[in-house]
Design a protein around this motif. Structure first.
Motif, mmCIF file in Angstrom:
data_model
loop_
_atom_site.group_PDB
_atom_site.id
_atom_site.type_symbol
_atom_site.label_atom_id
_atom_site.label_comp_id
_atom_site.label_asym_id
_atom_site.label_seq_id
_atom_site.Cartn_x
_atom_site.Cartn_y
_atom_site.Cartn_z
ATOM 1 N N ARG A 1 0.956 -4.681 -2.420
ATOM 2 C CA ARG A 1 0.758 -5.541 -0.967
ATOM 3 C C ARG A 1 1.598 -6.308 -0.618
ATOM 4 O O ARG A 1 2.046 -6.998 0.468
ATOM 5 C CB ARG A 1 -0.381 -6.803 -1.763
ATOM 6 C CG ARG A 1 -1.701 -6.681 -0.406
ATOM 7 C CD ARG A 1 -2.993 -6.760 -0.538
ATOM 8 N NE ARG A 1 -3.555 -6.223 -1.254
ATOM 9 C CZ ARG A 1 -4.693 -5.025 -1.819
ATOM 10 N NH1 ARG A 1 -3.852 -4.438 -0.925
ATOM 11 N NH2 ARG A 1 -4.587 -4.995 -2.814
ATOM 12 N N LEU B 1 3.010 -6.529 3.190
ATOM 13 C CA LEU B 1 3.430 -7.709 4.294
ATOM 14 C C LEU B 1 5.073 -8.268 3.976
ATOM 15 O O LEU B 1 4.853 -8.816 5.509
ATOM 16 C CB LEU B 1 2.281 -8.977 3.039
ATOM 17 C CG LEU B 1 0.765 -8.059 2.851
ATOM 18 C CD1 LEU B 1 0.062 -9.132 2.065
ATOM 19 C CD2 LEU B 1 0.298 -8.409 4.202
ATOM 20 N N SER C 1 -0.094 -2.259 2.733
ATOM 21 C CA SER C 1 -1.034 -3.213 3.113
ATOM 22 C C SER C 1 -2.365 -2.837 2.287
ATOM 23 O O SER C 1 -2.856 -4.734 1.928
ATOM 24 C CB SER C 1 -0.826 -4.300 3.805
ATOM 25 O OG SER C 1 1.213 -4.952 4.299
ATOM 26 N N MET D 1 -3.081 -8.589 6.350
ATOM 27 C CA MET D 1 -1.990 -7.980 7.423
ATOM 28 C C MET D 1 -1.751 -8.524 8.334
ATOM 29 O O MET D 1 -0.809 -8.321 9.129
ATOM 30 C CB MET D 1 -2.534 -6.098 7.648
ATOM 31 C CG MET D 1 -1.205 -5.220 7.635
ATOM 32 S SD MET D 1 -1.764 -3.943 7.755
ATOM 33 C CE MET D 1 -2.447 -3.935 9.694
#
Length: 476
Positions: free
Chosen positions: A276, A280, A392, A408
């Protein structure tokens, strides 16, 4: 491929693809609307006799509530369900777009843009919650997200191109017809094409966390405003450091509150995943790169080379074509190579494109000087968006689909604000404007290269390098 619907309403693959297309067009239009007024700003300023401060407020009136309310919009989608919040967001967004088109003056136009942004903040995470219900299987959802990734950057570029084309022949007010029509189409599709909301009991849904929502929204809005104000004021001025300091303090308080409340808006364990974090970061940088080329080349072509708004807008058509072409093949690449490799490859390709643009000079030609860098950057950004969208949202349960969408989209909205503030500060340090533009592109290329190395190291041992193989993702 199955769809989460009521038992008496099984969806065919064609209806699933059409539902995906509707959601993608809505998402692209939300980003399209950010860039809607960039080209006609001088005309709007002349019509309403605006001051520089008025223009700044008009520029940020959509983006600030959009970015600030996304986390809360995600919580609302998870609590009250995606399709319901999707419809409510579209009603606000469409009504505000109609009000903006008919605005008799500056105050109404700013207010309409603000409500547009609030409607967008409800719609964007809700659309991703609906998308998660549309593709309930993790592998199918991952492939859908790979196709979804390029939608936003394409919307931003098409918004820029369309505004230049439309305002050449008709009033700037007609640009708002596009968001109105898309909102109406989205509303018309909610019952027939999109999956019904789940009917679990309210007790199983997350709380609202009003304290966290207030702190996050105020912190993001103030910090973003401070960064935007750095384009008009020196960093040492109170107009910049005041909102930045207040925003940072509020965001620190938000993180503290999230550790003690029962239903945190942003659960502390949601972000630390390497997948993640890399996704991001890629999303933020991809959005920043898109905004950089749009902003800098618009200044260069119109201010330095004397091009018309129409010619400037048309100059971005090859960029848009390269985005669409790459996004057409990106989902297959994500499925074959994995989202991690595609994201890192996109960072490297985009860094090469920015490196070519760093050779910008007062007499740089378009075909030989600008176009190669633009096409490389477009290809890299499309790969970044596709890979980063999957990273993400990887391993997100359906009950947190709105949260994933809010996080996101927040990263994507902060990208242009943070990126432009940093890179245009680099440009401002050079005495010559064109030389400053070149340095901004060079600094951006260096940042992308550093991010590629960091992402490769971060993802080298993470379990997010592969995506299950199966039928191809839907196209839109």
């Amino acid at each position: 491929m199955t769809v989460h619907r009521s038992s008496d309403d099984a969806a065919s693959p064609s209806r699933t693809r059409l539902g995906f297309a509707i959601l993608a067009v809505v998402q692209g239009t939300l980003i399209f609307t950010i860039a809607l007024i960039m080209v006609p700003l001088p005309r709007i300023a002349a019509e309403f006799a605006l001051t520089p401060a008025d223009l700044l407020l008009l520029q940020v009136a959509y983006g600030l509530p959009f970015s600030g309310l996304l986390l809360f919009g995600g919580r609302l989608a998870d609590r009250y369900r995606g399709r319901r919040m999707f419809a409510l967001g579209l009603i606000l967004f469409g009504a505000a777009s109609l009000a903006a088109a008919a605005a008799p003056g500056f105050v109404v136009l700013v207010g309409a843009r603000f409500v547009q942004g609030a409607g967008g903040a409800l719609t964007a995470p809700a659309a991703m919650a609906v998308l998660r219900a549309l593709f309930p299987e993790p592998a199918a959802y991952g492939r859908a997200m790979a196709a979804w990734g390029g939608v936003s950057v394409l919307g931003a570029i098409l918004g820029f191109v369309a505004s230049g084309v439309l305002t050449t022949w008709v009033s700037w007010r007609w640009m708002f017809a596009i968001p109105v029509l898309v909102a109406l189409a989205g509303l018309a599709s909610t019952r027939g094409l999109l999956p019904a909301d789940r009917t679990d009991e309210p007790a199983g849904r997350p709380g609202l966390d009003p304290a966290g929502a207030l702190l996050a929204t105020a912190g993001i809005v103030l910090a973003s405003y401070g960064l935007i104000a750095s384009g008009e004021h020196p960093w040492s001025s109170a107009a910049v450091w005041g909102p930045l300091t207040a925003g940072a303090a509020l965001l620190a308080a938000f993180l503290g509150v999230e550790r003690i409340v029962r239903d945190p808006l942003l659960p502390p364990g949601f972000l630390p995943s390497p997948c993640r974090v890399a996704g991001l970061l890629g999303m933020l940088l991809a959005a920043a790169g898109s905004a950089l080329i749009e902003f800098v080349l618009s200044l260069y072509l119109q201010g330095t080379r004397g091009w018309t708004p129409l010619a400037t807008a048309l100059a971005f058509l090859p960029f848009a074509v390269a985005l669409m072409a790459t996004n057409h093949v990106a989902p297959a690449l994500v499925g074959r190579l994995g989202p991690a490799r595609v994201t890192v490859s996109g960072l490297l390709v985009a860094a090469a494109g920015l490196g070519l643009l760093a050779g910008l000079g007062p007499d740089t030609g378009y075909a030989a000087g600008l176009l190669p860098g633009m096409v490389l950057l477009a290809a890299g950004l499309s790969l970044m968006f596709s890979g980063s969208a999957v990273l993400s949202t990887m391993n997100v349960p359906q009950r947190q689909a709105g949260l994933a969408g809010g996080v996101m989209n927040t990263a994507m909205e902060l990208g242009p604000t943070v990126g432009l503030a940093a890179l245009m500060s680099v440009a401002a340090a050079r005495p010559d404007a064109v030389d400053g533009y070149a340095w901004a592109f060079g600094a951006g290329g260096a940042a992308f290269l550093a991010a590629a190395l960091a992402a490769a190291a971060l993802l080298s041992r993470a379990a997010c390098r592969a995506l299950p193989q199966a039928e191809p993702a839907p196209s839109y």
